[in-house]
Scaffold this motif. Structure first.
Motif, PDB file in Angstrom:
ATOM      1  N   THR A   1      -4.906   9.816  44.267  1.00 34.39           N
ATOM      2  CA  THR A   1      -3.678   9.030  44.124  1.00 34.39           C
ATOM      3  C   THR A   1      -3.699   8.192  42.850  1.00 34.39           C
ATOM      4  OG1 THR A   1      -2.364   7.262  45.152  1.00 34.39           O
ATOM      5  CG2 THR A   1      -4.725   7.223  45.538  1.00 34.39           C
ATOM      6  N   LYS A   2      -2.518   7.825  42.395  1.00 33.04           N
ATOM      7  CA  LYS A   2      -2.393   6.922  41.258  1.00 33.04           C
ATOM      8  C   LYS A   2      -2.145   5.489  41.716  1.00 33.04           C
ATOM      9  CE  LYS A   2      -0.785  10.367  37.925  1.00 33.04           C
ATOM     10  NZ  LYS A   2       0.270  10.768  36.973  1.00 33.04           N
ATOM     11  N   LYS A   3      -2.085   5.280  43.022  1.00 37.89           N
ATOM     12  CA  LYS A   3      -1.852   3.941  43.570  1.00 37.89           C
ATOM     13  C   LYS A   3      -2.939   3.588  44.583  1.00 37.89           C
ATOM     14  CE  LYS A   3       3.143   4.462  42.962  1.00 37.89           C
ATOM     15  NZ  LYS A   3       4.470   4.446  43.627  1.00 37.89           N
TER      16      LYS A   3
ATOM     17  N   SER B   1      -3.867  18.442  34.560  1.00 34.20           N
ATOM     18  CA  SER B   1      -2.996  17.478  33.874  1.00 34.20           C
ATOM     19  C   SER B   1      -3.715  16.704  32.775  1.00 34.20           C
ATOM     20  CB  SER B   1      -2.433  16.478  34.892  1.00 34.20           C
ATOM     21  OG  SER B   1      -3.474  15.664  35.418  1.00 34.20           O
TER      22      SER B   1
ATOM     23  N   THR C   1      -6.778   9.501  37.082  1.00 31.03           N
ATOM     24  CA  THR C   1      -6.287   9.218  38.425  1.00 31.03           C
ATOM     25  C   THR C   1      -7.420   8.567  39.213  1.00 31.03           C
ATOM     26  OG1 THR C   1      -5.212  10.175  40.383  1.00 31.03           O
ATOM     27  CG2 THR C   1      -6.932  11.494  39.320  1.00 31.03           C
TER      28      THR C   1
ATOM     29  N   TYR D   1       1.412   7.824  52.728  1.00 23.43           N
ATOM     30  CA  TYR D   1       2.749   8.320  52.375  1.00 23.43           C
ATOM     31  C   TYR D   1       3.659   7.196  51.899  1.00 23.43           C
ATOM     32  CZ  TYR D   1       7.322  10.507  52.673  1.00 23.43           C
ATOM     33  OH  TYR D   1       8.577  10.979  52.380  1.00 23.43           O
TER      34      TYR D   1
ATOM     35  N   ASP E   1       2.255   6.167  48.335  1.00 27.30           N
ATOM     36  CA  ASP E   1       2.289   7.204  47.299  1.00 27.30           C
ATOM     37  C   ASP E   1       2.627   8.567  47.918  1.00 27.30           C
ATOM     38  OD1 ASP E   1       2.011   8.832  45.130  1.00 27.30           O
ATOM     39  OD2 ASP E   1      -0.131   8.468  44.813  1.00 27.30           O
ATOM     40  N   PRO E   2       3.928   8.898  47.992  1.00 24.91           N
ATOM     41  CA  PRO E   2       4.338  10.186  48.580  1.00 24.91           C
ATOM     42  C   PRO E   2       3.792  11.399  47.825  1.00 24.91           C
ATOM     43  CG  PRO E   2       6.205   8.693  48.323  1.00 24.91           C
ATOM     44  CD  PRO E   2       5.072   8.096  47.568  1.00 24.91           C
ATOM     45  N   ASP E   3       3.372  11.192  46.581  1.00 26.71           N
ATOM     46  CA  ASP E   3       2.843  12.303  45.795  1.00 26.71           C
ATOM     47  C   ASP E   3       1.317  12.438  45.879  1.00 26.71           C
ATOM     48  OD1 ASP E   3       5.397  12.983  44.823  1.00 26.71           O
ATOM     49  OD2 ASP E   3       5.278  11.384  43.322  1.00 26.71           O
ATOM     50  N   ALA E   4       0.722  11.649  46.743  1.00 27.29           N
ATOM     51  CA  ALA E   4      -0.740  11.693  46.865  1.00 27.29           C
ATOM     52  C   ALA E   4      -1.186  13.054  47.404  1.00 27.29           C
ATOM     53  CB  ALA E   4      -1.218  10.576  47.794  1.00 27.29           C
ATOM     54  N   PHE E   5      -2.400  13.430  47.038  1.00 19.34           N
ATOM     55  CA  PHE E   5      -3.008  14.669  47.518  1.00 19.34           C
ATOM     56  C   PHE E   5      -4.109  14.272  48.497  1.00 19.34           C
ATOM     57  CE2 PHE E   5      -6.089  18.182  47.107  1.00 19.34           C
ATOM     58  CZ  PHE E   5      -5.262  19.252  47.422  1.00 19.34           C
TER      59      PHE E   5
END
Length: 289
Positions: free
Chosen positions: A209-211, A237, A241, A261, A264-268
Motif C-alpha cells: 500500500t501507499k498509505k 512501476s 511503496t 479498503y 486504500d482501495p487500491d491496496a494489494f
C-alpha cells in the motif's frame, strides 16, 4: 546414543507413556471392535488382526521393523532410534497394559470412528510433542518425499493412507470400513493439529500500500494489534511503496479487510492462514516449551 539420552527428558518420557496409553485405549476400545483401519502401520495391523487374531501391538511393531531399517539407512539414525523407541512403547502398552484390562465399545460404528479418531489423535499428538513419531506411514511419507522432493509430506501420507483405506474395503468386506476409517482419520488429524499448533490460529495479511500509516493507526486503535512496515519498490512501476505485515485472530480478519479498503482501495493484499501465532498479544513462547 549419549546425545540421544541427553535430549530425552523426563517430561518427554512422561508424555510418551501417557500418549501411548491414550493411543492404545482409542485403538483397542473403538477401532478394533468396529473393524476400522484409519491408515498407518496400525491400520494394516488391525486388518491382519481381523484375519489372524494376532495382537495388534505386536503386528504394528513387526510391520515397523523393515520401515525402521529403511529409515536408518535413508533418513537419519536419530529418527530411526527415537521412532523405534516410541513404536515399541506403544506396542507393549497396547498388548500388555491396555488390551487385557480395557473394555471395548461394540455400539454404533459412527461413534467408534469419531471417538476412536479423537482419542487416538490425542495420544499421537502427545507422542509427536516429544519430537518423535509412531512410525508406519510417517516413515513411508518421508521416504517418498526424499525420492520425489517436489511431493509434500502431507500429500505422501495422504496417498499411503488412501491405499490402506481402499484395502480395508476388501479385508473387512464392506465399503463402510473405508468410509468410517476416513472419518476417524479426519478426526485424528484435526485433534493432532489443534493440540500441537494450539488454539491461537490466525490470519497473516501482507498489504502492499501507499498509505501504510493510516492503515497501521487503525489496526492499533480498532483491533488492538500492531503491524510491521517495510519499505518496498514496485518491480513494474519502479515506484516506491510500502509493505505492511499484520497478524490477527481469525475473528478479526473481516474488520482488518474493511480497514485496508477504507484507507486504500487500491491496496494489494495477500492472506496466509497461520496454524499458530506466538508472541505479544497471542500465546506466550514459554507456554509452548
Amino acid at each position: 546414543m549419549e546425545k540421544l539420552r541427553e535430549k530425552i527428558s523426563f517430561k518427554d518420557m512422561g508424555l510418551l507413556l501417557v500418549g501411548a496409553v491414550i493411543y492404545s485405549i482409542g485403538t483397542h476400545a473403538f477401532m478394533v471392535p468396529a473393524n476400522i483401519a484409519p491408515g498407518g502401520a496400525s491400520g494394516i495391523a488391525l486388518m491382519v488382526n481381523y484375519l489372524t487374531d494376532l495382537p495388534v501391538g505386536a503386528l504394528t511393531l513387526v510391520l515397523n521393523i523393515p520401515l525402521l531399517i529403511l529409515a536408518w539407512f535413508y533418513l537419519s539414525h536419530r529418527f530411526a532410534i527415537t521412532t523405534a523407541v516410541a513404536s515399541t512403547v506403544c506396542s507393549l502398552i497396547l498388548d500388555m497394559a491396555v488390551a487385557p484390562f480395557c473394555p471395548v465399545y461394540n455400539g454404533d460404528r459412527m461413534l467408534c470412528s469419531l471417538y476412536g479418531g479423537v482419542i487416538v489423535g490425542v495420544g499421537m499428538a502427545m507422542i509427536f510433542m516429544t519430537g518423535t513419531t509412531t512410525g508406519g506411514t510417517d516413515i513411508v511419507g518421508y521416504l517418498l518425499q526424499k525420492k520425489r522432493p517436489h511431493m509434500s509430506i502431507g500429500r505422501a501420507l495422504l496417498i499411503v493412507d488412501s491405499v490402506i483405506l481402499v484395502f480395508s474395503i476388501f479385508v473387512f468386506g464392506n465399503i463402510e470400513a473405508a468410509l468410517f476409517g476416513l472419518i476417524a482419520l479426519y478426526a485424528q488429524t484435526k485433534v493432532i493439529d489443534s493440540i500441537i499448533y494450539g488454539g491461537d490460529a490466525g490470519s497473516m495479511a501482507t498489504v502492499v500500500t501507499k498509505k501504510p500509516d493510516g492503515i497501521a493507526a487503525k489496526i492499533i486503535y480498532e483491533l488492538d494489534r500492531s503491524a510491521t512496515l517495510l519499505p518496498a519498490r514496485g518491480a513494474y512501476s519502479k515506484q516506491d511503496t510500502s509493505v505492511l505485515l499484520c497478524t490477527v485472530r481469525k475473528s478479526q480478519f473481516a474488520k482488518l479487510k474493511k480497514i485496508v479498503y477504507d484507507e486504500d482501495p487500491d491496496a494489494f493484499v495477500m492472506v496466509t492462514e497461520t496454524s499458530e501465532v506466538l508472541g505479544q498479544g497471542f500465546r506466550e513462547f514459554k507456554d509452548t516449551i
